[in-house]
Design a protein around this motif. Structure first.
Motif, mmCIF file in Angstrom:
data_model
loop_
_atom_site.group_PDB
_atom_site.id
_atom_site.type_symbol
_atom_site.label_atom_id
_atom_site.label_comp_id
_atom_site.label_asym_id
_atom_site.label_seq_id
_atom_site.Cartn_x
_atom_site.Cartn_y
_atom_site.Cartn_z
ATOM 1 N N SER A 100 6.046 -0.604 -38.711
ATOM 2 C CA SER A 100 4.537 -0.567 -38.746
ATOM 3 C C SER A 100 4.132 -2.053 -39.059
ATOM 4 O O SER A 100 2.821 -2.267 -38.734
ATOM 5 N N TYR A 101 4.916 -2.882 -39.666
ATOM 6 C CA TYR A 101 4.286 -4.326 -39.975
ATOM 7 C C TYR A 101 4.123 -4.687 -38.536
ATOM 8 O O TYR A 101 3.299 -5.666 -38.335
ATOM 9 N N HIS A 102 5.280 -4.651 -37.633
ATOM 10 C CA HIS A 102 5.286 -5.254 -36.334
ATOM 11 C C HIS A 102 4.101 -4.691 -35.403
ATOM 12 O O HIS A 102 3.407 -5.386 -34.716
ATOM 13 N N LEU A 103 3.980 -3.434 -35.877
ATOM 14 C CA LEU A 103 2.898 -2.660 -34.828
ATOM 15 C C LEU A 103 1.279 -3.343 -35.333
ATOM 16 O O LEU A 103 0.669 -3.668 -34.329
ATOM 17 N N LEU A 119 0.976 -6.971 -33.667
ATOM 18 C CA LEU A 119 0.897 -6.660 -32.089
ATOM 19 C C LEU A 119 -0.618 -6.416 -31.932
ATOM 20 O O LEU A 119 -1.230 -6.602 -30.906
ATOM 21 N N ALA A 120 -1.189 -5.179 -32.854
ATOM 22 C CA ALA A 120 -2.578 -4.892 -32.529
ATOM 23 C C ALA A 120 -3.437 -6.049 -33.182
ATOM 24 O O ALA A 120 -4.642 -6.097 -32.468
ATOM 25 N N ASP A 121 -3.342 -7.028 -33.913
ATOM 26 C CA ASP A 121 -3.902 -8.356 -34.103
ATOM 27 C C ASP A 121 -4.141 -8.987 -32.922
ATOM 28 O O ASP A 121 -5.272 -9.696 -32.928
ATOM 29 N N LEU A 156 6.705 -3.352 -27.483
ATOM 30 C CA LEU A 156 5.689 -3.410 -26.215
ATOM 31 C C LEU A 156 6.467 -2.828 -25.064
ATOM 32 O O LEU A 156 5.753 -2.086 -24.449
ATOM 33 N N SER A 157 7.605 -2.873 -24.755
ATOM 34 C CA SER A 157 8.512 -2.316 -23.998
ATOM 35 C C SER A 157 8.376 -0.815 -23.920
ATOM 36 O O SER A 157 8.273 0.086 -23.238
ATOM 37 N N TYR A 158 8.584 -0.404 -25.259
ATOM 38 C CA TYR A 158 8.648 1.140 -25.576
ATOM 39 C C TYR A 158 7.134 1.792 -25.455
ATOM 40 O O TYR A 158 6.929 2.788 -24.623
ATOM 41 N N LEU A 159 6.168 1.107 -25.807
ATOM 42 C CA LEU A 159 4.896 1.564 -25.491
ATOM 43 C C LEU A 159 4.381 1.441 -24.219
ATOM 44 O O LEU A 159 3.795 2.158 -23.551
#
Length: 204
Positions: free
Chosen positions: A57-60, A63-65, A31-34
């Motif tokens: 990719s899993y964590h992305l 977070l999208a969910d 979240l900080s990076y994006l």
């Protein structure tokens, strides 16, 4: 002024999901990076964070969910997906009905945020002289009505939006700044005034 972010009200079940997401340091780092770069592909995020692409990719996706980030479908191809930060004003209204485990999740999120904020306060004071003006600390007490408190908060939010920039489009020379506003009645014990001296008896 940047367009006002979408205001999103969290429910009790949302808080449980956010507690699980934000307790994971990799997801916080994503979240900080994006939030800094605006857009990035999964490979770039993995490299920046020192994680495998599979883990990132899993964590992305998780977070999208939660609608904290979104996939840029027109830039994604095959297994390489692009993601962007969503500018969302997340709000938990007072008096929200919660189950016991939802309330526990809310408390954990609050504790996580407060731990982070206390670290910021310590850093602000410890590095105050060497910050070259970057560290600013102000404290003040005001006597206000409830209506004035609400008006102050609204004006504060408007001021913050004046300086808000879109992720990936931050001005040159800018730094990510932590700005906090906490308004709470301060009605603890107060030292009383010293007693008036007793008049000395008349010597006459």
């Amino acid at each position: 002024m940047v367009e006002r972010p979408e205001k999103r009200v969290l429910t009790g079940p949302d808080l449980k999901a956010f507690d699980k997401a934000l307790s994971n340091p990799v997801r916080r780092d994503i979240l900080s990076y994006l939030g800094e770069h605006g857009e990035a592909n999964s490979t770039g995020v993995a490299k920046a964070l020192g994680e495998s692409t599979g883990t990132t990719s899993y964590h992305l996706r998780k977070l999208a969910d939660l609608k904290l980030i979104a996939e840029i479908e027109e830039r994604s191809a095959g297994r390489e997906r692009w993601w962007r930060s969503l500018m969302t004003d997340i709000f938990t209204p007072p008096g929200l009905e919660m189950t016991a485990d939802e309330r526990e999740a809310a408390v954990k999120i609050g504790a996580l945020r407060m731990t982070h904020d206390l670290g910021l306060v310590v850093s602000a004071y410890a590095g105050y002289d060497a910050s070259g003006g970057w560290n600013q600390i102000y404290r003040m007490g005001l006597r206000m009505t409830k209506e004035q408190v609400a008006s102050f908060a609204e004006e504060y939010e408007t001021l913050m939006r004046k300086y808000l920039t879109v992720p990936g489009e931050h001005p040159a020379g800018s730094r990510q700044m932590a700005v906090r506003l906490v308004m709470v009645p301060d009605e603890g014990p107060r030292p009383g005034l010293p007693p008036e001296p007793e008049p000395e008896p008349d010597a006459g």
